[in-house]
Design an enzyme around this catalytic site. Structure first.
Site, PDB file in Angstrom:
ATOM      1  N   THR A  34       0.817  -1.219   0.000  1.00  0.00           N
ATOM      2  CA  THR A  34       0.000   0.000   0.000  1.00  0.00           C
ATOM      3  C   THR A  34       0.847   1.264   0.000  1.00  0.00           C
ATOM      4  O   THR A  34       0.341   2.351  -0.277  1.00  0.00           O
ATOM      5  CB  THR A  34      -0.905   0.052   1.262  1.00  0.00           C
ATOM      6  OG1 THR A  34      -0.075   0.025   2.419  1.00  0.00           O
ATOM      7  CG2 THR A  34      -1.873  -1.108   1.298  1.00  0.00           C
ATOM      8  N   CYS A  38       2.575   2.856   9.390  1.00  0.00           N
ATOM      9  CA  CYS A  38       1.661   2.918  10.525  1.00  0.00           C
ATOM     10  C   CYS A  38       2.398   2.782  11.844  1.00  0.00           C
ATOM     11  O   CYS A  38       3.520   2.318  11.899  1.00  0.00           O
ATOM     12  CB  CYS A  38       0.672   1.746  10.466  1.00  0.00           C
ATOM     13  SG  CYS A  38      -0.577   1.913   9.210  1.00  0.00           S
ATOM     14  N   CYS A  42      -2.000   0.421  15.033  1.00  0.00           N
ATOM     15  CA  CYS A  42      -2.995   0.883  14.066  1.00  0.00           C
ATOM     16  C   CYS A  42      -4.127  -0.126  13.902  1.00  0.00           C
ATOM     17  O   CYS A  42      -3.927  -1.329  13.960  1.00  0.00           O
ATOM     18  CB  CYS A  42      -2.354   1.133  12.714  1.00  0.00           C
ATOM     19  SG  CYS A  42      -3.537   1.780  11.508  1.00  0.00           S
ATOM     20  N   ARG A  45      -6.309  -2.941   8.537  1.00  0.00           N
ATOM     21  CA  ARG A  45      -6.188  -4.370   8.289  1.00  0.00           C
ATOM     22  C   ARG A  45      -4.740  -4.840   8.443  1.00  0.00           C
ATOM     23  O   ARG A  45      -3.816  -4.157   7.995  1.00  0.00           O
ATOM     24  CB  ARG A  45      -6.660  -4.677   6.871  1.00  0.00           C
ATOM     25  CG  ARG A  45      -7.453  -5.944   6.757  1.00  0.00           C
ATOM     26  CD  ARG A  45      -8.249  -5.891   5.456  1.00  0.00           C
ATOM     27  NE  ARG A  45      -7.343  -5.877   4.307  1.00  0.00           N
ATOM     28  CZ  ARG A  45      -7.030  -6.966   3.600  1.00  0.00           C
ATOM     29  NH1 ARG A  45      -7.570  -8.136   3.909  1.00  0.00           N
ATOM     30  NH2 ARG A  45      -6.213  -6.902   2.578  1.00  0.00           N
ATOM     31  N   ARG A  67       3.921   6.815   2.813  1.00  0.00           N
ATOM     32  CA  ARG A  67       3.070   7.896   3.288  1.00  0.00           C
ATOM     33  C   ARG A  67       2.491   7.534   4.653  1.00  0.00           C
ATOM     34  O   ARG A  67       2.219   6.357   4.919  1.00  0.00           O
ATOM     35  CB  ARG A  67       1.905   8.135   2.316  1.00  0.00           C
ATOM     36  CG  ARG A  67       2.301   8.908   1.057  1.00  0.00           C
ATOM     37  CD  ARG A  67       1.112   9.051   0.116  1.00  0.00           C
ATOM     38  NE  ARG A  67       0.612   7.740  -0.353  1.00  0.00           N
ATOM     39  CZ  ARG A  67      -0.559   7.225  -0.036  1.00  0.00           C
ATOM     40  NH1 ARG A  67      -1.383   7.870   0.744  1.00  0.00           N
ATOM     41  NH2 ARG A  67      -0.923   6.046  -0.517  1.00  0.00           N
ATOM     42  N   CYS A  69      -0.048   6.883   7.523  1.00  0.00           N
ATOM     43  CA  CYS A  69      -1.421   6.356   7.562  1.00  0.00           C
ATOM     44  C   CYS A  69      -2.372   7.424   8.109  1.00  0.00           C
ATOM     45  O   CYS A  69      -2.044   8.144   9.039  1.00  0.00           O
ATOM     46  CB  CYS A  69      -1.462   5.122   8.456  1.00  0.00           C
ATOM     47  SG  CYS A  69      -3.115   4.555   8.857  1.00  0.00           S
ATOM     48  N   CYS A  72      -3.905   6.031  11.951  1.00  0.00           N
ATOM     49  CA  CYS A  72      -3.120   6.118  13.192  1.00  0.00           C
ATOM     50  C   CYS A  72      -2.232   7.359  13.217  1.00  0.00           C
ATOM     51  O   CYS A  72      -1.622   7.676  14.237  1.00  0.00           O
ATOM     52  CB  CYS A  72      -2.296   4.850  13.400  1.00  0.00           C
ATOM     53  SG  CYS A  72      -1.130   4.514  12.074  1.00  0.00           S
TER      54      CYS A  72
HETATM   55 ZN   LIG Z   1      -2.170   3.173  10.424  1.00  0.00          ZN
END
Ligand SMILES: [Zn+2]
Length: 354
Positions: A34, A38, A42, A45, A67, A69, A72
């Protein structure tokens, strides 16, 4: 992966799997598929292990093209804020659950170790998660609970760190100001209406805030005296035409106890009495608790006697269902409005429940 000698990858992965994060920013994880990184706690998923890499800092993750998240928010939230959010989340979980949730499960839900979670919760709220949960379980009078506000709101109002104060503040919000109560309702105007129901003559009395007394008697003429006795210095007057609707609503709530009724209440009592009545309000239609059980639910198992006197002081017949509290071995014990009425009430609730 940089600095493998500092980040123990298997420990990090464990933390990700269990969504445990103590908010110390000890590490972050990036998900290759993705491109997002995080905090370990977090709630998004869980990624597959092979798609995850670990970083010591946000900068490190971003340098690799990840990048932050949006859930979180690893860069935005300071540690304190982040932890506070977790505790507030836990409060919301407790508030929305109809059952008691285990400490370990709650901690896992918000991504903290049970020990750390327990300590923080106590620090911010002044009570343990269990106490809070029991407290919330007991706050179930029905819809009007909304007007009580929530503890988490009080925390926000009171500011960070002063939440044991907030907790007490909230308790005060439950009822009339203690000063007014002490003075016997001095300066208060109480309006009332009289009707009848299957339990006899009934009086409903209100302050400007809500219903403050519901009482029964055989003779309707005796009723205003009962209310005046509770508020000796208040000015009592008959309600006008607009009172009929409220009166009817209260009578209906007594005739059909299993329906939720949105009756505004002005519940007056000491902090202890309020606690007792809240537990009493949590007893479902068709069920009963003993005085000892009520005391236990309050976390004060020794207080059965005090519970009994608090119940006797209840001024809101049936709406605060103190008739659902019975003696050991199911004995009906006493009832302010007569043991026959208690018997009738319980019999009605039992038959209509099944
Ligand atoms: Zn996150």
């Amino acid at each position: 992966m940089k600095k493998p000698e500092i980040l123990d990858q298997s420990l990090c992965w464990q933390a990700v799997l269990s969504r445990t994060d103590n908010g110390d920013g000890s590490f972050y994880y990036g998900v290759k598929t993705t491109g997002i990184y995080c905090r370990p706690g977090c709630s998004s998923r869980l990624p597959k292990r092979e798609n995850v890499e670990f970083f010591l800092s946000c900068e490190e993750a971003e340098a690799k093209g990840y990048r932050a998240c949006k859930k979180c928010r690893p860069t935005e939230l300071g540690k304190e804020h982040y932890l506070k959010e977790k505790i507030v989340t836990a409060c919301r979980i407790i508030e929305s659950s109809s059952e008691h949730i285990k400490l370990a499960d709650l901690a896992a839900e918000v991504g903290l170790s049970p020990y750390h979670f327990h300590r923080l919760f106590k620090k911010y709220l002044g009570v343990t998660p269990k106490q809070y949960s029991m407290y919330r379980q007991s706050v179930r009078f029905g819809d009007h609970v909304k007007s009580f506000g929530s503890v988490t709101e009080a925390i926000y109002e009171a500011g960070f760190g002063s939440s044991s104060v907030a907790y007490q503040k909230r308790n005060r919000k439950l009822g009339m100001k203690p000063k007014i109560l002490k003075k016997g309702g001095e300066g208060l105007t109480i309006r009332y209406g009289i009707s009848s129901c299957y339990l006899g003559a009934i009086i409903v009395a209100t302050t400007g805030r809500g219903v403050c007394a519901i009482e029964f008697a055989d003779d309707p003429e005796d009723l205003p005296t009962l209310v005046q006795a509770r508020f000796p210095k208040a000015k009592l007057m008959e309600g006008g035409g607009d009172f009929a609707e409220l009166l009817e609503m209260v009578v209906r709530s007594i005739e059909v106890p299993q329906q939720a009724h949105n009756i505004p209440l002005d519940i007056q009592g000491t902090a202890f009495q309020l606690q007792v009545w809240e537990v009493v309000g949590s007893i479902n239609c068709g069920q009963t608790l003993t005085y000892t059980e009520v005391a236990q639910r309050m976390g004060k198992p020794q207080a059965a006697r005090a519970v009994a006197s608090a119940i006797a002081a209840n001024s809101l017949a049936v709406v605060i269902p103190c008739h659902r509290v019975v003696g050991k071995d199911g004995r009906l014990a006493g009832y302010r409005w007569g043991i026959e009425r208690k018997q009738q009430l319980l019999a009605k609730e039992r038959t209509e429940e099944t």
